[in-house]
Write an enzyme that holds these catalytic residues in place. Structure first.
Site, PDB file in Angstrom:
ATOM      1  N   ASP A   1       4.512 -14.208  12.194  1.00 19.21           N
ATOM      2  CA  ASP A   1       3.145 -14.582  11.860  1.00 19.21           C
ATOM      3  C   ASP A   1       2.233 -13.369  12.026  1.00 19.21           C
ATOM      4  OD1 ASP A   1       0.616 -15.671  11.602  1.00 19.21           O
ATOM      5  OD2 ASP A   1       0.991 -17.377  12.915  1.00 19.21           O
TER       6      ASP A   1
ATOM      7  N   HIS B   1      -2.759  10.390   0.371  1.00 13.15           N
ATOM      8  CA  HIS B   1      -2.708   8.998  -0.056  1.00 13.15           C
ATOM      9  C   HIS B   1      -2.774   8.895  -1.578  1.00 13.15           C
ATOM     10  CE1 HIS B   1      -3.407   4.676  -0.050  1.00 13.15           C
ATOM     11  NE2 HIS B   1      -4.442   4.888  -0.850  1.00 13.15           N
TER      12      HIS B   1
ATOM     13  N   LYS C   1      -7.151  -0.642  11.805  1.00  6.17           N
ATOM     14  CA  LYS C   1      -6.519  -1.088  10.566  1.00  6.17           C
ATOM     15  C   LYS C   1      -5.343  -0.183  10.234  1.00  6.17           C
ATOM     16  CE  LYS C   1      -6.021  -1.410   5.867  1.00  6.17           C
ATOM     17  NZ  LYS C   1      -5.366  -0.461   4.939  1.00  6.17           N
TER      18      LYS C   1
ATOM     19  N   GLU D   1       0.819  -1.214   0.000  1.00  6.27           N
ATOM     20  CA  GLU D   1       0.000   0.000   0.000  1.00  6.27           C
ATOM     21  C   GLU D   1       0.854   1.265   0.000  1.00  6.27           C
ATOM     22  OE1 GLU D   1      -3.466   2.137   2.736  1.00  6.27           O
ATOM     23  OE2 GLU D   1      -3.086  -0.003   2.926  1.00  6.27           O
TER      24      GLU D   1
END
Length: 428
Positions: A283, A381, A267, A83
């Site tokens: 992980d 962004h 998030k 991203e």
């Protein structure tokens, strides 16, 4: 090793120039540089030994976030993520925090839980007492399965016994092994211990053991980070720092009270954490599971971070969350780039790695909240996303930056617009 985490003019360099800078800063040897420079660092034979049914390897971009000062130490942070804007936001926020003293971090010991589920008992509370009475015997049996861990100072430290007297499958007793896993993530270790004590648990309770497995809610293995920013550090040409602080706290409060907002808020935190977990071969699914379970621990999903104002009017951000990561075992040891990521970061323990991860998560959260409180999340962004759009439109080489700059300047980052610009550029 002393590292300067500042990366001046880094974005304008070529990938080869950036690699040369990191190689010098981190004292990488020729083999390290060659491994980072070539595609396919994970060869097919090694990949075939890591998972099943391998047909190929799949690459993601690997970048380095700069400007981080954590507990007075400069840290370069390798991040693997697809991203755009993640590394830019983290690095820019780290620069602001650096000028105000940097991040402060701490953590608890590397303690994991293994769960042993026992069914078929009619006296669950009596079964609990029987297990607790034989605590030392259970711990000794668990520790008999991993002499190396014991030699490193780890091992099973205690047990807990939880009773669920009325479930759809009858009374349930769940014994937790509390295990110090040292610098491992610990899944294999605690799973093996749980399986080893199962026969004794059945003998002591008269029940039947079903599941014997770790819990990914690593609530005894917490990492914490704190930052403090003065209003002056946040002031821009368009807004005062005090105004931005109020906007950040308003945005945080929204996440604190509303789970729909909290999901996106968290998030954003994981945007900073997950790329480090991936880069180091850990992980990331276990870290994600623990994070979101932790965010719900009081019965309602809420923010992982907190944002407030101190008596001097400065913004104070904090985070505390489970961080089950390791430096040994699994892909961390078998993936060559995971080893290099740890070398670049120069962390000495799993606890230190976890602390770096939450500091970056807090920086990423700050970047998102600051954008939301000012020009909105899309402006910055999409400007960084413009390169992707230019490539989708067919731009190559120098065309990519030319088209991306125009898209960003026009605040109109769309594929069809990029196609138009590319046609015009090539027409010239």
């Amino acid at each position: 090793m002393t590292i300067n985490s500042r990366l001046p003019n880094f974005r304008s360099l070529t990938p080869a120039q950036r690699l040369a800078h990191i190689a010098t800063a981190c004292k990488l040897n020729e083999q390290d540089v060659a491994l980072l420079a070539k595609p396919g660092a994970l060869d097919l034979q090694r990949a075939d030994g890591m998972i099943e049914n391998v047909i190929a390897t799949f690459e993601l971009p690997m970048g380095v976030a700069g400007n981080f000062t954590i507990n007075g130490k400069d840290v370069l942070v390798p991040m693997v993520v697809e991203e755009p804007s993640v590394l830019a936001a983290a690095s820019f926020m780290a620069k602001l925090v650096r000028d105000c003293g940097g991040f402060e971090t701490s953590s608890t010991g590397p303690i994991m839980r293994a769960q042993v589920q026992i069914l078929g008992v009619t006296d669950p509370y009596g079964a609990r007492m029987a297990l607790l009475k034989h605590r030392d015997e259970i711990i000794e049996l668990a520790n008999g399965r991993d002499k190396i861990l014991i030699g490193l100072g780890g091992g099973c430290r205690d047990i807990e016994v939880h009773v669920f007297p009325d479930t759809a499958r009858g009374p349930m007793v769940v014994m937790h092994l509390i295990v110090d896993v040292r610098d491992a993530m610990g899944a294999n270790t605690v799973n093996t211990m749980a399986e080893s004590v199962a026969p004794l648990a059945e003998k002591l309770t008269g029940g039947q053991v079903r599941l014997r497995i770790l819990s990914n809610l690593a609530d005894l293995r917490l990492a914490r980070a704190r930052l403090r920013l003065t209003p002056e550090a946040l002031t821009t040409e368009a807004r005062s720092g005090a105004e931005i602080i109020e906007g950040i706290i308003d945005a945080y409060t929204f996440a604190a009270v509303d789970p729909y907002r909290a999901a996106t808020h968290n998030k954003g935190i994981m945007n900073g954490i997950d790329p480090i977990i991936v880069a180091t071969g850990n992980d990331w699914r276990a870290v994600e599971a623990g994070a979101h379970a932790w965010a719900s621990r009081r019965g309602r999903y809420t923010s992982l971070s907190t944002w407030e104002k101190d008596t001097q009017g400065a913004l104070v951000g904090t985070i505390e969350m489970p961080m089950p990561v390791g430096l040994v075992g699994g892909a961390t040891k078998t993936h060559p780039l995971a080893q290099l990521a740890l070398k670049i970061m120069d962390v000495k323990s799993a606890q230190e790695l976890g602390e770096v991860a939450v500091a970056v998560g807090l920086a990423q959260n700050l970047g998102a909240l600051r954008a939301l409180a000012t020009e909105g999340i899309q402006r910055g962004h999409m400007a960084l996303h413009a390169r992707n759009i230019a490539m989708v439109a067919g731009a190559v080489g120098d065309e990519i930056d030319t088209i991306a700059r125009q898209l960003a300047a026009d605040h109109d980052v769309r594929t069809d617009r990029a196609v138009e610009l590319l046609k015009a550029l090539r027409g010239q």
